[in-house]
Design a protein around this motif. Structure first.
Motif, PDB file in Angstrom:
ATOM      1  N   ARG A 130       0.837  -1.200   0.000  1.00 28.34           N
ATOM      2  CA  ARG A 130       0.000   0.000   0.000  1.00 28.34           C
ATOM      3  C   ARG A 130       0.872   1.250   0.000  1.00 28.34           C
ATOM      4  O   ARG A 130       1.903   1.293   0.661  1.00 28.34           O
ATOM      5  N   TRP A 131       0.432   2.251  -0.749  1.00 27.38           N
ATOM      6  CA  TRP A 131       1.063   3.565  -0.785  1.00 27.38           C
ATOM      7  C   TRP A 131       2.496   3.535  -1.336  1.00 27.38           C
ATOM      8  O   TRP A 131       3.231   4.488  -1.179  1.00 27.38           O
ATOM      9  N   SER A 132       2.900   2.438  -1.987  1.00 27.77           N
ATOM     10  CA  SER A 132       4.260   2.388  -2.521  1.00 27.77           C
ATOM     11  C   SER A 132       4.449   3.404  -3.639  1.00 27.77           C
ATOM     12  O   SER A 132       5.571   3.874  -3.868  1.00 27.77           O
TER      13      SER A 132
ATOM     14  N   ALA B  97      -4.564  -4.095  -2.724  1.00 29.88           N
ATOM     15  CA  ALA B  97      -5.447  -5.080  -3.332  1.00 29.88           C
ATOM     16  C   ALA B  97      -6.072  -4.590  -4.628  1.00 29.88           C
ATOM     17  O   ALA B  97      -6.337  -5.374  -5.541  1.00 29.88           O
ATOM     18  N   GLU B  98      -6.323  -3.285  -4.750  1.00 28.93           N
ATOM     19  CA  GLU B  98      -6.987  -2.759  -5.948  1.00 28.93           C
ATOM     20  C   GLU B  98      -6.029  -2.504  -7.102  1.00 28.93           C
ATOM     21  O   GLU B  98      -6.450  -2.158  -8.198  1.00 28.93           O
ATOM     22  N   GLY B  99      -4.742  -2.612  -6.868  1.00 24.15           N
ATOM     23  CA  GLY B  99      -3.769  -2.368  -7.930  1.00 24.15           C
ATOM     24  C   GLY B  99      -3.549  -0.908  -8.246  1.00 24.15           C
ATOM     25  O   GLY B  99      -2.933  -0.570  -9.265  1.00 24.15           O
ATOM     26  N   THR B 100      -4.011  -0.020  -7.362  1.00 19.26           N
ATOM     27  CA  THR B 100      -3.877   1.424  -7.631  1.00 19.26           C
ATOM     28  C   THR B 100      -2.416   1.843  -7.646  1.00 19.26           C
ATOM     29  O   THR B 100      -1.982   2.586  -8.540  1.00 19.26           O
ATOM     30  N   ALA B 101      -1.653   1.391  -6.645  1.00 19.84           N
ATOM     31  CA  ALA B 101      -0.249   1.810  -6.554  1.00 19.84           C
ATOM     32  C   ALA B 101       0.534   1.347  -7.780  1.00 19.84           C
ATOM     33  O   ALA B 101       1.293   2.120  -8.379  1.00 19.84           O
ATOM     34  N   ARG B 102       0.364   0.092  -8.150  1.00 16.56           N
ATOM     35  CA  ARG B 102       1.100  -0.417  -9.300  1.00 16.56           C
ATOM     36  C   ARG B 102       0.727   0.325 -10.574  1.00 16.56           C
ATOM     37  O   ARG B 102       1.600   0.688 -11.373  1.00 16.56           O
ATOM     38  N   ASN B 103      -0.558   0.591 -10.755  1.00 15.24           N
ATOM     39  CA  ASN B 103      -1.000   1.302 -11.953  1.00 15.24           C
ATOM     40  C   ASN B 103      -0.414   2.705 -12.014  1.00 15.24           C
ATOM     41  O   ASN B 103       0.023   3.164 -13.075  1.00 15.24           O
ATOM     42  N   ARG B 104      -0.362   3.401 -10.876  1.00 14.28           N
ATOM     43  CA  ARG B 104       0.182   4.756 -10.874  1.00 14.28           C
ATOM     44  C   ARG B 104       1.682   4.740 -11.154  1.00 14.28           C
ATOM     45  O   ARG B 104       2.204   5.650 -11.804  1.00 14.28           O
ATOM     46  N   ILE B 105       2.382   3.750 -10.638  1.00 16.02           N
ATOM     47  CA  ILE B 105       3.820   3.672 -10.898  1.00 16.02           C
ATOM     48  C   ILE B 105       4.081   3.399 -12.375  1.00 16.02           C
ATOM     49  O   ILE B 105       4.942   4.015 -13.010  1.00 16.02           O
TER      50      ILE B 105
END
Length: 877
Positions: free
Chosen positions: A9-11, A338-346
């Motif tokens: 989270r928050w990565s 879990a939602e993949g938000t961090a990975r998508n933003r990176i």
């Protein structure tokens, strides 16, 4: 890897901070290495994966950042192989110019050199020969001279010339180089080896010397030599250099895994830990991944892993300030995104942005001297011969299609007020700002920019912009601070920035790219005007949020007032944004609770009041947002009707809804809950007054109406408001309610306000402007003992690392820090303009009041009710 590991989270927020540092570097002398790992329960493969992936960000984006990967899977030679790989990769990934590493290459060449036999000079001579041979490879002028001498010796005709040329072009430079190494060059190597000079020290770590290539002292020498060369490569250039302002990035070393005890990665990190404890490491950023137990010398970061920005803000702070620990352990939370938000933003965000080479970079050093000569000649020419007769108008203030004037001014440079009575208030404030700025003596100062809509489009509505009164409060605080005497005093200069109504010209408009961008105007003046922060904003709108984002990307902190939209302080709000006003998530529940319980409202309605909610569906950032929060809190207690209108001229104006509002209130014996802009409220009340019918209640009765805020004129002249609207009992929210206590900070503010504006009345909006200037000034003066050159980012770092707590503001007791982008328990008041006299009275007080007591109940005994608890987050419909 077989599969992509789970992202913490928050990565993505941590990656954004690392991007910013890699692209811009900091002024800190000691920059710690960062070791990334996961909490127990998290995927331990993520640090190694993301560090390998981070190489693509450094090599991509808008410009490559010098970087190297030290991977145990590719290197087997320990520290020596690692440092050789780092040097080679730095040279191959350079963004601007060549990377010269004279100290490193000299020390590295010693390791390959043999010592001679005989006396001390004889033992040193092979080392000198080897070092000079390496020097010839790096300097083409010396190499060319040696070639000329050798060429002359190959011919009978010119052979005698070699006897003359060789001593001059080969012998003399070599003797000078030996003298340099013996008496002046690399003195720190001699000190570390406890020798008299570098050549004596070289005998200890040459190929057959006493020290092995993997000896800790040899590692120390090589890494320190590399750091000293990198500092020279990133040192500030002169304005005549083609490399000027192009090397602001950091050199980055990536170590995916440090698990192998004798691996190259752990060797390099260990050598860095030993060296950086005592020596500057500014130009180098080391990122290492750790799946197992971290090294003993990695000191934990120590942050609250439950706060979204906790890790990112702490990492930015330690990278920007001198760190006493050379290696810091950054532990990422065990919880996966879990939602993949961090990975998508990176993956979708741009890589590290660094400045590329450009052919025109060579123009400045060659053209600038010529321009200086031409300029000097031009100004020595008599004025009568100048090609223009008058000075052109300043482009800082621009007239736009709406008839408004937008831009930035210090009160004298240009005029943002339109001609005539419509611009009188703003014109008077410009003169006052120019007067206050003129009192600042020559020397150091810091500038605050008041950014807000300060004008109206023709034919919209006539209530003056809220920003004008907030600006008055800012000017009153500027006058007080600049006239006062304090130990660490920093004079405050003000600039006025008008965005036009609806914040229309506050930021770039992609649909009309030629329109002014006031935020960009502020950024362009950041250095020349010593801009420390931006204040004001005053409105929650998509345009104001984009303007804040533009300022945040330029490193300028923003402290707003009069702003309540949830998106302004939501999870995705800009990092450098703060506000001193309470958000809708706090105001909505208080409104609902007051409407439900207030005896004054129950006296005018029946039962649990039926709420006729008037809001603007097109104003999503403020009106619709507040409507969502209010309804979520009130629907389970009372009935609701909704009436929509548009703040901008259109089909659903106040005139077209007045009769509908009155009919619904009369039929339900309820209350009008007005959740629109205060500037449109007079138009609605006037329309209701003209509508007749149910809008004219029987004599002795009134229609109750509660508003998120009342127009300035209503607050300053309550008796006149009651006479103008005799059919209406008005309730409104405010951030302050005057008390008879002279110790109340609001009472002192009223005196300071009167010292500048005479009999003009102060109010809670002006108090907010007064406090924003005071908070920024307090932070600046807290920073002064450590640095006389306070920069915008220093203010942001202070607010996140230390914050402002229990600040006795005129608009309430304030707290701002990394966790609180707005005061968490800001005092909220609801007041009534009574009929028929128009006497204002305070009916609700919740939050931390001026006496610093946190009021938990409101009302008068026996009718007392608990204050709604603090809430956070962005509402959903």
């Amino acid at each position: 890897m077989d599969s992509t590991p789970a992202y913490p989270r928050w990565s993505d927020r941590l990656i954004r901070q690392l991007d910013a540092f890699a692209a811009m570097r900091s002024g800190a002398e000691r920059v710690p290495a960062l070791v990334l790992n996961r909490q127990d329960g998290g995927d331990p493969r993520w640090p190694a994966y993301v560090i390998r992936e981070y190489e693509h960000r450094l090599a991509g984006g808008h410009g490559q950042v010098p970087h190297a990967v030290v991977d145990d899977a590719e290197l087997t030679g320990g520290f020596l192989a690692a440092v050789d790989r780092v040097v080679l990769r730095f040279q191959l990934t350079m963004l601007s110019g060549r990377l010269r590493l004279p100290a490193f290459h000299t020390c590295r060449a010693v390791l390959k050199s043999e010592r001679g036999t005989g006396d001390l000079r004889s033992q040193q001579q092979p080392i000198v020969d080897s070092l000079y041979a390496e020097l010839l490879k790096r300097h083409w002028t010396l190499r060319a001279a040696a070639y000329v001498a050798d060429f002359l010796g190959q011919h009978i005709v010119t052979g005698w010339l070699q006897w003359l040329v060789a001593p001059v072009v080969v012998g003399v430079p070599k003797l000078a180089y030996r003298f340099f190494l013996r008496h002046r060059g690399l003195r720190w190597v001699a000190n570390d080896c406890r020798s008299a000079n570098f050549l004596d020290a070289a005998l200890a770590f040459c190929r057959d010397g006493e020290l092995d290539a993997e000896d800790p002292l040899v590692r120390h020498i090589l890494l320190r030599a590399l750091l000293s060369d990198l500092r020279a490569a990133t040192r500030g250039r002169t304005r005549l250099s083609h490399l000027w302002a192009r090397r602001r990035w950091s050199f980055v070393v990536l170590i995916p895994e440090i698990e192998e005890a004798d691996g190259a990665g752990r060797s390099f990190l260990g050598a860095f830990a030993e060296l950086a404890a005592d020596h500057p490491s500014r130009p180098l950023l080391v990122l290492a991944g750790c799946a197992g137990p971290p090294p003993d010398y990695a000191v934990p970061l120590g942050v609250d892993l439950d706060r979204p920005n906790g890790i990112a803000d702490k990492v930015l702070a330690i990278l920007s300030e001198d760190s006493p620990e050379p290696v810091r352990l950054v532990t990422l939370p065990a919880q996966d995104d879990a939602e993949g938000t961090a990975r998508n933003r990176i993956e979708t965000s741009t890589g590290v942005t660094a400045r590329k080479d450009h052919a025109l970079d060579w123009v400045r050093p060659s053209v600038l001297p010529a321009l200086a000569v031409v300029t000097a000649a031009f100004y020595l020419t008599p004025v009568s011969l100048w090609p223009w007769a008058a000075r052109p108008a300043s482009p800082s203030c621009v007239t736009v299609g709406t008839g408004e004037r937008v831009g930035v001014t210090d009160g004298e440079q240009c005029d943002l007020a339109v001609p005539g009575d419509a611009g009188k208030e703003l014109r008077d404030l410009e003169r006052q700002v120019a007067k206050e700025n003129a009192r600042i003596p020559d020397g150091r100062y810091r500038t605050l920019v008041f950014l807000a809509p300060l004008s109206l489009q023709k034919g919209v509505y006539d209530d003056p912009p809220l920003g004008l009164q907030i600006l008055r409060g800012a000017i009153a605080q500027q006058h007080k601070l600049n006239a006062g005497v304090r130990q660490n005093k920093m004079p405050i200069r003000l600039l006025i920035a008008n965005t036009g109504q609806y914040f229309q010209y506050g930021t770039r408009n992609d649909a009309a790219s030629k329109d002014p961008d006031v935020a960009r105007m502020i950024i362009s003046r950041q250095r020349g005007d010593h801009v420390a922060a931006v204040i004001g904003i005053t409105q929650s709108r998509p345009q104001s949020l984009r303007a804040v984002q533009e300022l945040d990307q330029a490193g300028i902190p923003v402290i707003a007032n009069g702003v309540s939209g949830s998106t302004m302080v939501g999870p995705d709000s800009p990092q450098r944004y703060f506000q001193i006003s309470a958000p809708d998530t706090r105001l909505g529940p208080i409104f609902a609770d007051f409407v439900r319980h207030s005896p004054e409202i129950r006296h005018l309605t029946s039962g649990t009041p039926h709420a006729v909610v008037v809001y603007d569906p097109t104003d999503t950032s403020f009106s619709t947002d507040l409507r969502n929060v209010f309804l979520r809190a009130y629907r389970r207690h009372g009935g609701v009707d909704e009436v929509t209108y548009s703040e901008k001229p259109g089909a659903t104006t106040p005139d077209s809804i007045a009769t509908d509002v009155c009919n619904k209130v009369s039929a339900t014996h309820g209350i009008v809950v007005y959740l629109g802009r205060s500037g449109v409220l007079p138009s609605l009340l006037n329309a209701m007054q003209s509508a007749g019918g149910q809008c004219q209640p029987p004599e002795g009765t009134t229609i109750p109406l509660i508003a998120e805020s009342a127009p300035i004129d209503f607050q300053l002249h309550p008796a006149r408001t009651a006479r103008t609207y005799p059919y209406m009992t008005l309730f409104y929210e405010t951030t302050n309610a005057p008390t008879p206590d002279s110790r109340d900070p609001y009472a002192q503010f009223a005196q300071d306000f009167a010292a500048v504006f005479g009999r003009l009345s102060a109010d809670a909006d002006a108090a907010g402007g007064f406090d924003t200037v005071g908070i920024v000034s307090k932070v600046i003066e807290n920073l002064l003992p450590a640095s006389q050159d306070v920069q915008p980012n220093d203010i942001y770092l202070w607010l996140t690392a230390h914050g402002v707590s229990q600040y006795p503001g005129a608009s309430g007791v304030l707290q701002l820090d990394a966790k609180n982008k707005y005061p968490p328990d800001k005092a909220v008041y609801i007041r009534e303009i009574t009929q028929p006299r128009g006497t204002p009275s305070t009916l609700l007080s919740c939050g931390i009041l001026p006496d610093r007591q946190n009021r938990t109940t409101w009302g008068t005994a026996p009718d007392t009710f608990p204050c709604p608890r603090r809430t956070t987050g962005s509402p959903t419909d």
